[in-house]
Design an enzyme around this catalytic site. Structure first.
Site, PDB file in Angstrom:
ATOM      1  CE1 TYR A   1      -4.439  -1.379   0.497  1.00 29.96           C
ATOM      2  CE2 TYR A   1      -3.019  -3.236   1.007  1.00 29.96           C
ATOM      3  CZ  TYR A   1      -4.260  -2.740   0.663  1.00 29.96           C
ATOM      4  OH  TYR A   1      -5.315  -3.590   0.471  1.00 29.96           O
TER       5      TYR A   1
ATOM      6  N   GLY B   1      -6.989 -12.995  11.783  1.00 33.25           N
ATOM      7  CA  GLY B   1      -7.949 -12.262  10.974  1.00 33.25           C
ATOM      8  C   GLY B   1      -9.181 -13.130  10.818  1.00 33.25           C
TER       9      GLY B   1
ATOM     10  CB  CYS C   1     -11.074 -19.580   9.329  1.00 31.67           C
ATOM     11  SG  CYS C   1     -10.492 -19.013   7.719  1.00 31.67           S
TER      12      CYS C   1
ATOM     13  CB  CYS D   1     -13.212 -20.781   1.481  1.00 30.37           C
ATOM     14  SG  CYS D   1     -14.328 -19.728   2.437  1.00 30.37           S
TER      15      CYS D   1
HETATM   16  C1  LIG Z   1     -11.865  -9.417   4.648  1.00 26.36           C
HETATM   17  C2  LIG Z   1     -10.475  -8.982   4.935  1.00 26.36           C
HETATM   18  C3  LIG Z   1     -10.178  -7.637   4.957  1.00 26.36           C
HETATM   19  C4  LIG Z   1      -8.882  -7.227   5.247  1.00 26.36           C
HETATM   20  N1  LIG Z   1      -8.626  -5.899   5.331  1.00 26.36           N
HETATM   21  C5  LIG Z   1      -7.402  -5.477   5.740  1.00 26.36           C
HETATM   22  C6  LIG Z   1      -7.146  -4.102   5.947  1.00 26.36           C
HETATM   23  O1  LIG Z   1      -8.006  -3.263   5.733  1.00 26.36           O
HETATM   24  N2  LIG Z   1      -5.910  -3.751   6.380  1.00 26.36           N
HETATM   25  C7  LIG Z   1      -4.933  -4.660   6.615  1.00 26.36           C
HETATM   26  O2  LIG Z   1      -3.836  -4.275   7.032  1.00 26.36           O
HETATM   27  N3  LIG Z   1      -5.138  -5.978   6.420  1.00 26.36           N
HETATM   28  C8  LIG Z   1      -6.352  -6.411   5.997  1.00 26.36           C
HETATM   29  N4  LIG Z   1      -6.586  -7.750   5.837  1.00 26.36           N
HETATM   30  C9  LIG Z   1      -5.510  -8.726   6.078  1.00 26.36           C
HETATM   31  C10 LIG Z   1      -5.619  -9.288   7.500  1.00 26.36           C
HETATM   32  O3  LIG Z   1      -5.316  -8.310   8.436  1.00 26.36           O
HETATM   33  C11 LIG Z   1      -4.672 -10.473   7.706  1.00 26.36           C
HETATM   34  O4  LIG Z   1      -3.383 -10.025   7.446  1.00 26.36           O
HETATM   35  C12 LIG Z   1      -4.991 -11.653   6.805  1.00 26.36           C
HETATM   36  O5  LIG Z   1      -6.358 -11.951   6.851  1.00 26.36           O
HETATM   37  C13 LIG Z   1      -4.185 -12.894   7.188  1.00 26.36           C
HETATM   38  O6  LIG Z   1      -4.459 -13.293   8.505  1.00 26.36           O
HETATM   39  P1  LIG Z   1      -5.424 -14.557   8.829  1.00 26.36           P
HETATM   40  O7  LIG Z   1      -4.858 -15.738   8.145  1.00 26.36           O
HETATM   41  O8  LIG Z   1      -5.407 -14.664  10.307  1.00 26.36           O
HETATM   42  O9  LIG Z   1      -6.748 -14.194   8.284  1.00 26.36           O
HETATM   43  C14 LIG Z   1      -7.871  -8.178   5.511  1.00 26.36           C
HETATM   44  C15 LIG Z   1      -8.191  -9.534   5.469  1.00 26.36           C
HETATM   45  C16 LIG Z   1      -9.471  -9.944   5.177  1.00 26.36           C
HETATM   46  C17 LIG Z   1      -9.782 -11.414   5.154  1.00 26.36           C
HETATM   47  S1  SF4 Z   2     -15.257 -16.790   4.465  1.00 25.98           S
HETATM   48 FE1  SF4 Z   2     -13.872 -18.545   4.452  1.00 25.98          FE
HETATM   49  S2  SF4 Z   2     -11.840 -17.633   4.618  1.00 25.98           S
HETATM   50 FE2  SF4 Z   2     -13.266 -16.048   5.137  1.00 25.98          FE
HETATM   51  S3  SF4 Z   2     -13.359 -16.136   7.361  1.00 25.98           S
HETATM   52 FE3  SF4 Z   2     -15.013 -17.391   6.624  1.00 25.98          FE
HETATM   53  S4  SF4 Z   2     -14.213 -19.463   6.453  1.00 25.98           S
HETATM   54 FE4  SF4 Z   2     -12.495 -18.068   6.684  1.00 25.98          FE
END
Ligand SMILES: Cc1cc2nc3c(=O)[nH]c(=O)nc-3n(C[C@H](O)[C@H](O)[C@H](O)COP(=O)(O)O)c2cc1C
Ligand code: SF4
Length: 653
Positions: A179, A325, A349, A352
């Protein structure tokens, strides 16, 4: 025994050691990663849905909530329902949000962003230099002037002061994922020749001036967390490697940030930003652990954590805080379930990306979740115990039937599931046998545990037809009989060397030899091809369309394509299966030539079609008290099945 407060002890104890970030104590090691929810109202103001969503995650025991990435200037937003803090009309709602989260002893951090830069959709988005905007559509970025940079810095100063005044416990500076701030930090995008480009110090200047501005507004000790990608995961072309990032994080520590939130990827490698199921657990931990060795401030890291990998990461001191997340989207109570020693209750989760980020990227939808339809509707879809207890029959134990049974039982009904197999999960159970779909297996295990706790009866090996006498005993019948294998009229499909993809999942012994042809390049065919190729087989996929798995979320396709290539899967799109012989598959090429692809085993993965006839027959017999859900209504994915199950089960009254 003396009565008193019971001392809770369990194997997740290390996750509950408090930790300091600057002068803020966080009660445990679980943070919620920033995720855009699109729940903001006009002018970027927080809505009640947003407050309910975050409150639920605080109630679930999360130590620190990092809320939606929030803009400090209207002109930097992409439009849409993004949060802003520069708009005084939104301050009361922001303070309601803060109070509501504090009620549960959680900390709340506001991530401030200077914007997407070249990742945004503007005709000429702001960036460090006149580089090409992301998207491959030829747009050229506008190189920000020094006045524009100073304007952003001033907005950060003012918004940081506002955030502290409102009651936020910490501020995050958003520099991840390629970004805008990352674009200044990285030579691949920063081609400037003024004081904001060129040398390392110059490329870091924008970041450091932002940190200084925030610090001047919030004072010493108030936590400032800096979020950045420590490895762009693009090996060539001057993108940032882990080694490059070590210098950056040391520099940021000197600049006075109190913690680093590190992840991987950029838009060119988007599957790292939203790690896919193919990438496995704790995908960023190894790099994050290297970051931890380089600095003395806390390291926060996200990326496909499970309860056990989170525990390992903290117990081994590889990082200091696990950030979740999607794990917290799927289950807001993740943390408290571990605190109470009930990991089997954590709804996983399934990685997906379907109902969260894919919906966010679609023009009209807000955040939801494939396995948790209550996301974003925490109050509206709250499960309430029905006034009258009903006897409910659910026919079919695929994801739709399981969710219908679970929610109906939670609403106080007496539920019986009839399942024709000797296992639950339907086709998802097959998918869950694959090494890269362990979260699907975990989801089915979760359903199993929840149904046992809710005392749902499951009658296995019981195929139910419309004239099944027991049906007459129920008040409500939920029909979730799923889909059947689609069998096209192809000569040789019944040969001994042909195995249906679903059978293949459950019985690998059916797959003979080392040369395999998969007929059908939908998701199940691709996944099977990948699994077999990973096991060392020589695999080809034949698909009549011009692309594989057209319905797969594009982010997931990035990893799937990479892995199919890495494991030498040969892909024949625009090729049509004509017949199957004892030695292989006869295929028509795009030029209408006929060739034979040799195979020891042929996998039939032609897809499925709804089991409409049986569903309709039951519906006809029980017109006034039945409902059809899931794949027997319309073939979909786990998310659509769970959703229809939730709607049906939660509305029995
Ligand atoms: C729906 C969604 C929106 C996200 N929006 C942001 C965001 O606005 N800013 C950011 O730094 N990361 C954003 N992320 C990335 C998450 O902070 C995180 O790095 C990512 O989901 C991986 O972590 P996880 O495997 O625990 O989900 C977003 C992720 C998802 C799934
Ligand atoms: S939609 Fe899928 S990837 Fe996203 S939070 Fe739910 S299970 Fe996880």
């Amino acid at each position: 025994m003396k009565k008193g407060v019971r001392k809770l002890v369990n194997r997740y104890k290390s996750l509950f050691e408090p930790i300091m970030i600057g002068n803020m104590e966080v009660k445990n090691r679980i943070a919620m990663a920033p995720m855009t929810t699109m729940t903001a109202g006009l002018g970027g103001t927080v809505t009640q849905e947003g407050i309910d969503y975050y409150t639920e995650r605080a109630r679930g025991g999360t130590g620190m909530i990092v809320m939606d990435t929030t803009f400090t200037m209207e002109k930097m937003t992409y439009g849409g329902n993004y949060y802003r803090i520069d708009n005084p009309e939104g301050w009361i709602a922001l303070s309601d949000l803060v109070d509501s989260v504090h009620r549960y002893d959680a900390r709340i951090c506001i991530p401030l962003t200077p914007g997407p830069g070249r990742n945004g959709g503007a005709v000429s988005p702001d960036s460090a230099s006149e580089v090409e905007a992301f998207g491959g559509d030829g747009r050229i970025c506008h190189a920000m002037t020094i006045e524009e940079i100073k304007e952003v810095i001033e907005s950060f100063r003012q918004c940081a002061a506002t955030a502290k005044m409102i009651g936020f416990d910490a501020i995050q500076i958003h520099a991840h994922g390629g970004y805008l701030l990352d674009q200044f930090m990285s030579p691949v995008w920063n081609k400037r020749t003024d004081q904001y480009g060129g040398s390392f110090e110059n490329r870091m200047r924008f970041a450091v001036e932002l940190i200084d501005a925030v610090r001047s507004a919030v004072g010493e000790g108030y936590p400032i967390i800096y979020r950045l990608s420590i490895n762009h995961e693009v090996p060539e072309g001057g993108f940032r490697s882990l080694a490059d990032s070590i210098d950056i994080i040391k520099y940021l520590e000197k600049a006075g940030v109190n913690a680093l939130d590190v992840d991987l990827g950029c838009y060119e490698t988007m599957d790292y930003i939203f790690p896919t199921t193919y990438m496995g657990d704790a995908v960023m931990l190894r790099d994050a652990a290297e970051a931890k060795k380089a600095v003395s401030i806390p390291i926060i890291n996200c990326g496909n954590y499970t309860p056990d990998t989170a525990l390992e990461a903290i117990e081994s001191s590889m990082i200091d805080i696990v950030s979740l997340g999607r794990g917290l989207v799927a289950d807001p109570f993740f943390t408290n379930k571990l605190r109470l020693g009930k990991p089997e209750d954590v709804r996983p989760c399934i990685r997906c990306n379907e109902y969260c980020i894919n919906r966010i990227y679609s023009p009209v939808k807000s955040l939801s979740c494939a396995v948790n339809p209550q996301v974003g509707h925490e109050k509206r879809y709250e499960l309430v115990v029905a006034k009258e207890k009903k006897r409910v029959a659910v026919i079919g134990a695929g994801p739709a039937g399981l969710e219908a049974a679970r929610t109906a039982a939670e609403c106080g009904h007496e539920v019986t599931i009839y399942e024709k197999n000797d296992y639950i999960g339907g086709q998802a159970a097959g998918a869950g046998t694959q090494p890269f779909k362990t979260q699907i297996k975990n989801l089915i295990n979760w359903f199993d545990a929840q149904l046992k706790k809710a005392r749902v009866t499951i009658k296995y090996n019981q195929e139910v037809r419309h004239d099944f006498p027991e049906l007459a005993d129920y008040d409500e019948i939920i029909v979730a009989v799923g889909a059947n294998t689609f069998t096209p009229p192809i000569l040789g499909l019944n040969n001994a060397n042909v195995v249906d993809v679903l059978e293949a999942h459950f019985n690998h012994d059916l797959i003979k030899g080392d040369t395999i042809v998969v007929c059908g390049g939908g998701l199940s065919g691709c996944d099977m091809a990948l699994e077999l190729a990973m096991a060392g087989k020589h695999v080809s996929i034949i698909e009549m369309l011009d692309t594989l798995a057209p319905n797969l979320v594009p982010i997931n396709m990035i990893t799937l394509q990479k892995m199919l290539k890495e494991h030498h899967v040969e892909v024949y799109t625009k090729h049509v299966v004509k017949s199957i012989s004892d030695t292989g598959v006869i295929v028509e090429t795009p030029n209408k030539d006929t060739i034979e692809l040799k195979a020891n085993t042929v996998i039939a993965a032609f897809g499925t079609k709804p089991n409409t006839s049986e569903a309709k027959a039951i519906r006809t017999d029980y017109m006034l008290n039945s409902r059809i859900i899931g794949d027997c209504q319309q073939v979909g994915n786990i998310g659509s099945a769970v959703r229809s199950g939730f709607y049906a089960g939660s509305s029995v009254m």
